[in-house]
Scaffold this active site. Structure first.
Site, PDB file in Angstrom:
ATOM      1  N   VAL A  12       0.794  -1.112   0.185  1.00  0.00           N
ATOM      2  CA  VAL A  12      -0.004  -0.001   0.112  1.00  0.00           C
ATOM      3  C   VAL A  12       0.816   1.328   0.057  1.00  0.00           C
ATOM      4  O   VAL A  12       1.518   1.489   0.849  1.00  0.00           O
ATOM      5  CB  VAL A  12      -0.920   0.115   1.209  1.00  0.00           C
ATOM      6  CG1 VAL A  12      -1.813   1.319   1.209  1.00  0.00           C
ATOM      7  CG2 VAL A  12      -1.877  -1.356   1.304  1.00  0.00           C
ATOM      8  N   ALA A  15       0.695   4.861   2.755  1.00  0.00           N
ATOM      9  CA  ALA A  15      -0.036   4.235   3.937  1.00  0.00           C
ATOM     10  C   ALA A  15       0.404   4.941   5.404  1.00  0.00           C
ATOM     11  O   ALA A  15      -0.202   4.435   6.226  1.00  0.00           O
ATOM     12  CB  ALA A  15       0.615   2.891   3.888  1.00  0.00           C
ATOM     13  N   GLY A  16       0.866   6.034   5.253  1.00  0.00           N
ATOM     14  CA  GLY A  16       0.904   6.496   6.371  1.00  0.00           C
ATOM     15  C   GLY A  16      -0.172   7.565   6.794  1.00  0.00           C
ATOM     16  O   GLY A  16      -0.093   8.260   8.193  1.00  0.00           O
ATOM     17  N   GLY A  18      -4.603   8.929   6.141  1.00  0.00           N
ATOM     18  CA  GLY A  18      -5.763   8.623   5.680  1.00  0.00           C
ATOM     19  C   GLY A  18      -6.099   7.308   4.927  1.00  0.00           C
ATOM     20  O   GLY A  18      -6.160   6.620   5.642  1.00  0.00           O
ATOM     21  N   SER A 144     -10.362  10.011  -8.219  1.00  0.00           N
ATOM     22  CA  SER A 144     -11.194  11.041  -7.567  1.00  0.00           C
ATOM     23  C   SER A 144     -12.385  11.723  -8.267  1.00  0.00           C
ATOM     24  O   SER A 144     -12.388  11.328  -9.455  1.00  0.00           O
ATOM     25  CB  SER A 144     -10.235  12.252  -7.220  1.00  0.00           C
ATOM     26  OG  SER A 144     -10.945  13.540  -6.559  1.00  0.00           O
ATOM     27  N   TYR A 157      -4.709  18.600 -10.241  1.00  0.00           N
ATOM     28  CA  TYR A 157      -5.223  17.613  -9.516  1.00  0.00           C
ATOM     29  C   TYR A 157      -6.132  16.714 -10.439  1.00  0.00           C
ATOM     30  O   TYR A 157      -6.329  15.468 -10.691  1.00  0.00           O
ATOM     31  CB  TYR A 157      -5.670  17.949  -8.257  1.00  0.00           C
ATOM     32  CG  TYR A 157      -6.176  16.617  -7.350  1.00  0.00           C
ATOM     33  CD1 TYR A 157      -5.260  15.996  -6.384  1.00  0.00           C
ATOM     34  CD2 TYR A 157      -7.550  16.269  -7.126  1.00  0.00           C
ATOM     35  CE1 TYR A 157      -5.695  14.820  -5.551  1.00  0.00           C
ATOM     36  CE2 TYR A 157      -8.053  15.338  -6.432  1.00  0.00           C
ATOM     37  CZ  TYR A 157      -7.141  14.678  -5.705  1.00  0.00           C
ATOM     38  OH  TYR A 157      -7.325  13.603  -4.880  1.00  0.00           O
ATOM     39  N   SER A 160      -4.890  14.816 -13.352  1.00  0.00           N
ATOM     40  CA  SER A 160      -3.966  13.632 -12.835  1.00  0.00           C
ATOM     41  C   SER A 160      -4.836  12.611 -12.600  1.00  0.00           C
ATOM     42  O   SER A 160      -4.435  11.447 -12.858  1.00  0.00           O
ATOM     43  CB  SER A 160      -3.022  14.192 -11.697  1.00  0.00           C
ATOM     44  OG  SER A 160      -3.759  14.278 -10.491  1.00  0.00           O
ATOM     45  N   LYS A 161      -6.056  12.750 -11.961  1.00  0.00           N
ATOM     46  CA  LYS A 161      -6.862  11.688 -11.508  1.00  0.00           C
ATOM     47  C   LYS A 161      -7.430  11.042 -12.736  1.00  0.00           C
ATOM     48  O   LYS A 161      -7.897   9.891 -12.593  1.00  0.00           O
ATOM     49  CB  LYS A 161      -7.597  11.938 -10.359  1.00  0.00           C
ATOM     50  CG  LYS A 161      -7.121  12.443  -9.202  1.00  0.00           C
ATOM     51  CD  LYS A 161      -6.250  11.272  -8.442  1.00  0.00           C
ATOM     52  CE  LYS A 161      -5.752  11.552  -6.961  1.00  0.00           C
ATOM     53  NZ  LYS A 161      -5.119  10.368  -6.575  1.00  0.00           N
ATOM     54  N   ILE A 190     -13.571  12.742   1.456  1.00  0.00           N
ATOM     55  CA  ILE A 190     -13.380  11.779   2.520  1.00  0.00           C
ATOM     56  C   ILE A 190     -12.712  12.604   3.339  1.00  0.00           C
ATOM     57  O   ILE A 190     -11.853  13.327   3.259  1.00  0.00           O
ATOM     58  CB  ILE A 190     -12.520  10.594   1.775  1.00  0.00           C
ATOM     59  CG1 ILE A 190     -13.345  10.016   0.731  1.00  0.00           C
ATOM     60  CG2 ILE A 190     -12.409   9.513   3.073  1.00  0.00           C
ATOM     61  CD1 ILE A 190     -14.528   9.666   0.768  1.00  0.00           C
TER      62      ILE A 190
HETATM   63  P1  NAP Z   1      -3.400  12.006   2.814  1.00  0.00           P
HETATM   64  O1  NAP Z   1      -3.981  11.747   4.248  1.00  0.00           O
HETATM   65  O2  NAP Z   1      -2.726  13.362   2.719  1.00  0.00           O
HETATM   66  O3  NAP Z   1      -2.714  10.689   2.892  1.00  0.00           O
HETATM   67  C1  NAP Z   1      -1.599  10.496   1.481  1.00  0.00           C
HETATM   68  C2  NAP Z   1      -0.279  10.156   1.934  1.00  0.00           C
HETATM   69  O4  NAP Z   1       0.475   9.901   0.705  1.00  0.00           O
HETATM   70  C3  NAP Z   1       0.410  10.852   2.902  1.00  0.00           C
HETATM   71  O5  NAP Z   1       1.104  10.250   3.914  1.00  0.00           O
HETATM   72  C4  NAP Z   1       1.512  11.699   2.099  1.00  0.00           C
HETATM   73  O6  NAP Z   1       2.670  11.892   2.661  1.00  0.00           O
HETATM   74  C5  NAP Z   1       1.897  10.414   1.161  1.00  0.00           C
HETATM   75  N1  NAP Z   1       2.427  10.776  -0.038  1.00  0.00           N
HETATM   76  C6  NAP Z   1       2.392  12.103  -0.720  1.00  0.00           C
HETATM   77  N2  NAP Z   1       3.301  11.952  -1.857  1.00  0.00           N
HETATM   78  C7  NAP Z   1       3.817  10.909  -1.716  1.00  0.00           C
HETATM   79  C8  NAP Z   1       5.064  10.426  -2.411  1.00  0.00           C
HETATM   80  N3  NAP Z   1       5.324  11.007  -3.485  1.00  0.00           N
HETATM   81  N4  NAP Z   1       5.376   8.966  -2.288  1.00  0.00           N
HETATM   82  C9  NAP Z   1       4.914   8.438  -1.259  1.00  0.00           C
HETATM   83  N5  NAP Z   1       3.975   8.811  -0.447  1.00  0.00           N
HETATM   84  C10 NAP Z   1       3.513  10.115  -0.559  1.00  0.00           C
HETATM   85  O7  NAP Z   1      -4.773  11.884   1.765  1.00  0.00           O
HETATM   86  P2  NAP Z   1      -5.872  10.948   1.516  1.00  0.00           P
HETATM   87  O8  NAP Z   1      -7.160  11.780   1.594  1.00  0.00           O
HETATM   88  O9  NAP Z   1      -5.785   9.517   2.155  1.00  0.00           O
HETATM   89  O10 NAP Z   1      -5.604  10.595   0.014  1.00  0.00           O
HETATM   90  C11 NAP Z   1      -5.293   9.284  -0.463  1.00  0.00           C
HETATM   91  C12 NAP Z   1      -5.464   9.134  -1.811  1.00  0.00           C
HETATM   92  O11 NAP Z   1      -6.806   9.245  -2.333  1.00  0.00           O
HETATM   93  C13 NAP Z   1      -5.038  10.224  -2.577  1.00  0.00           C
HETATM   94  O12 NAP Z   1      -4.489   9.746  -3.899  1.00  0.00           O
HETATM   95  C14 NAP Z   1      -5.863  11.480  -2.907  1.00  0.00           C
HETATM   96  O13 NAP Z   1      -5.706  12.049  -3.909  1.00  0.00           O
HETATM   97  C15 NAP Z   1      -7.209  10.185  -2.994  1.00  0.00           C
HETATM   98  N6  NAP Z   1      -8.303  10.837  -2.771  1.00  0.00           N
HETATM   99  C16 NAP Z   1      -8.755  11.496  -1.671  1.00  0.00           C
HETATM  100  C17 NAP Z   1      -9.940  12.019  -1.524  1.00  0.00           C
HETATM  101  C18 NAP Z   1     -10.393  12.858  -0.067  1.00  0.00           C
HETATM  102  O14 NAP Z   1     -11.435  13.504   0.022  1.00  0.00           O
HETATM  103  N7  NAP Z   1      -9.565  12.727   1.019  1.00  0.00           N
HETATM  104  C19 NAP Z   1     -10.876  12.105  -2.325  1.00  0.00           C
HETATM  105  C20 NAP Z   1     -10.798  11.799  -3.631  1.00  0.00           C
HETATM  106  C21 NAP Z   1      -9.484  10.957  -3.658  1.00  0.00           C
HETATM  107  P3  NAP Z   1       2.695  13.706   3.028  1.00  0.00           P
HETATM  108  O15 NAP Z   1       1.645  13.872   4.233  1.00  0.00           O
HETATM  109  O16 NAP Z   1       4.269  13.636   3.442  1.00  0.00           O
HETATM  110  O17 NAP Z   1       2.092  14.357   1.942  1.00  0.00           O
END
Ligand code: NAP
Length: 246
Positions: A12, A15-16, A18, A144, A157, A160-161, A190
């Site tokens: 995954v 994975a750190g 969300g 997304s 963004y 990209s998605k 989310i």
């Molecule tokens: P999040 O809480 O910010 O988690 C994303 C994780 O990915 C963070 O730990 C981040 O580290 C890490 N990351 C960023 N750049 C990276 C890289 N180059 N290599 C490895 N790890 C990296 O976001 P989330 O909401 O869980 O999002 C997870 C996925 O769902 C993303 O692809 C996001 O675009 C997608 N998504 C989210 C939503 C929403 O509403 N939350 C909606 C649609 C899609 P840092 O904290 O250091 O950046």
């Protein structure tokens, strides 16, 4: 531990935090051994430390936008487990929102490099290992809803998605003959650290437009990812599942 994903090795990204963190939890709950990677190693370690199963999970530092970083991690994983993962989840992602007239070119490049190219690099390197090992598998990408709807301030963004969805279809066609399925989930809004900084005004608008009148929880995305990872979805391939509350 017995479960739907018992005996499976799951990888995954992001994975750190969300969705990636909660996906790691649910895959482990369902019996998989989890390799949790993130560019923030402390965060990935915290994810693994919180898993309360006896499987031999590990956390590793990996930057999805770096080909070298991915190869190093792939080597470490195959050395440790003597096989590549059969579940790969691309959850790493970033936002750098701004109106196009104000957006620095570097913010376009950064988002595309992580969200789109990062997904491509992981699909390529882990896909190669899965194909060579001939054990089949399931890869799940996180797109997304703004890939489909567009969203002000996300000229980096959203495309990209959208690219992640198109890539999912292409790679599913290429890997299908090796019994490696590739699908995407398409989340709505989310509650994760990524959306914490969204202004209240925007949040209110999103809720008004959602049929269920609430934000989603990372668990509600992770459940679908676990389903797509498992054999319960054995004939679902090359598609995207919207999880948006309607
Ligand atoms: P999040 O809480 O910010 O988690 C994303 C994780 O990915 C963070 O730990 C981040 O580290 C890490 N990351 C960023 N750049 C990276 C890289 N180059 N290599 C490895 N790890 C990296 O976001 P989330 O909401 O869980 O999002 C997870 C996925 O769902 C993303 O692809 C996001 O675009 C997608 N998504 C989210 C939503 C929403 O509403 N939350 C909606 C649609 C899609 P840092 O904290 O250091 O950046």
């Amino acid at each position: 531990m017995s479960g739907l994903l018992s005996g499976r090795l799951a990888f995954v990204t992001g994975a750190g935090s969300g969705i990636g963190r909660v996906t790691s939890q649910l895959l482990a709950r369902d019996g998989a051994t989890v390799v949790a990677v993130d560019r923030n190693l402390d965060a990935a370690n915290a994810t693994i430390e919180a898993l309360n199963t006896k499987n031999d999970h590990i956390a590793l530092e990996m930057d999805v936008s770096s080909s070298d970083s991915i190869s190093k991690v792939l080597r470490a994983v195959t050395e440790k487990y003597k096989r590549p993962p059969t579940i790969v989840v691309n959850s790493a992602g970033i936002t750098r929102d701004n109106f196009i007239l104000k957006m620095p070119e570097a913010d376009f490049d950064a988002v595309v490099n992580v969200n789109l190219k990062g997904t491509w690099l992981v699909l390529q390197q882990f896909g190669k290992a899965m194909v060579e090992h001939n054990s089949g598998g399931s890869m799940v990408n996180v797109s997304s809803i703004v890939a489909r709807s567009g969203n002000m301030g996300q000229s980096n963004y959203s495309p990209s998605k959208a690219g992640v969805e198109a890539m999912t279809k292409v790679v599913a066609r290429e890997f299908g003959r090796y019994n490696v399925r590739v699908n995407a989930v398409v989340p709505g809004f989310i509650e994760t650290p990524m959306t914490e900084t969204v202004p209240q005004k925007v949040k209110d608008m999103v809720i008004m437009q959602c049929a269920l009148r609430r934000f989603g929880k990372p668990e509600e995305i992770a459940e679908v990812i676990s389903f797509l990872a498992s054999d319960r979805s054995s004939y679902i391939n090359g598609t995207s599942i919207e999880v948006t509350g309607g």
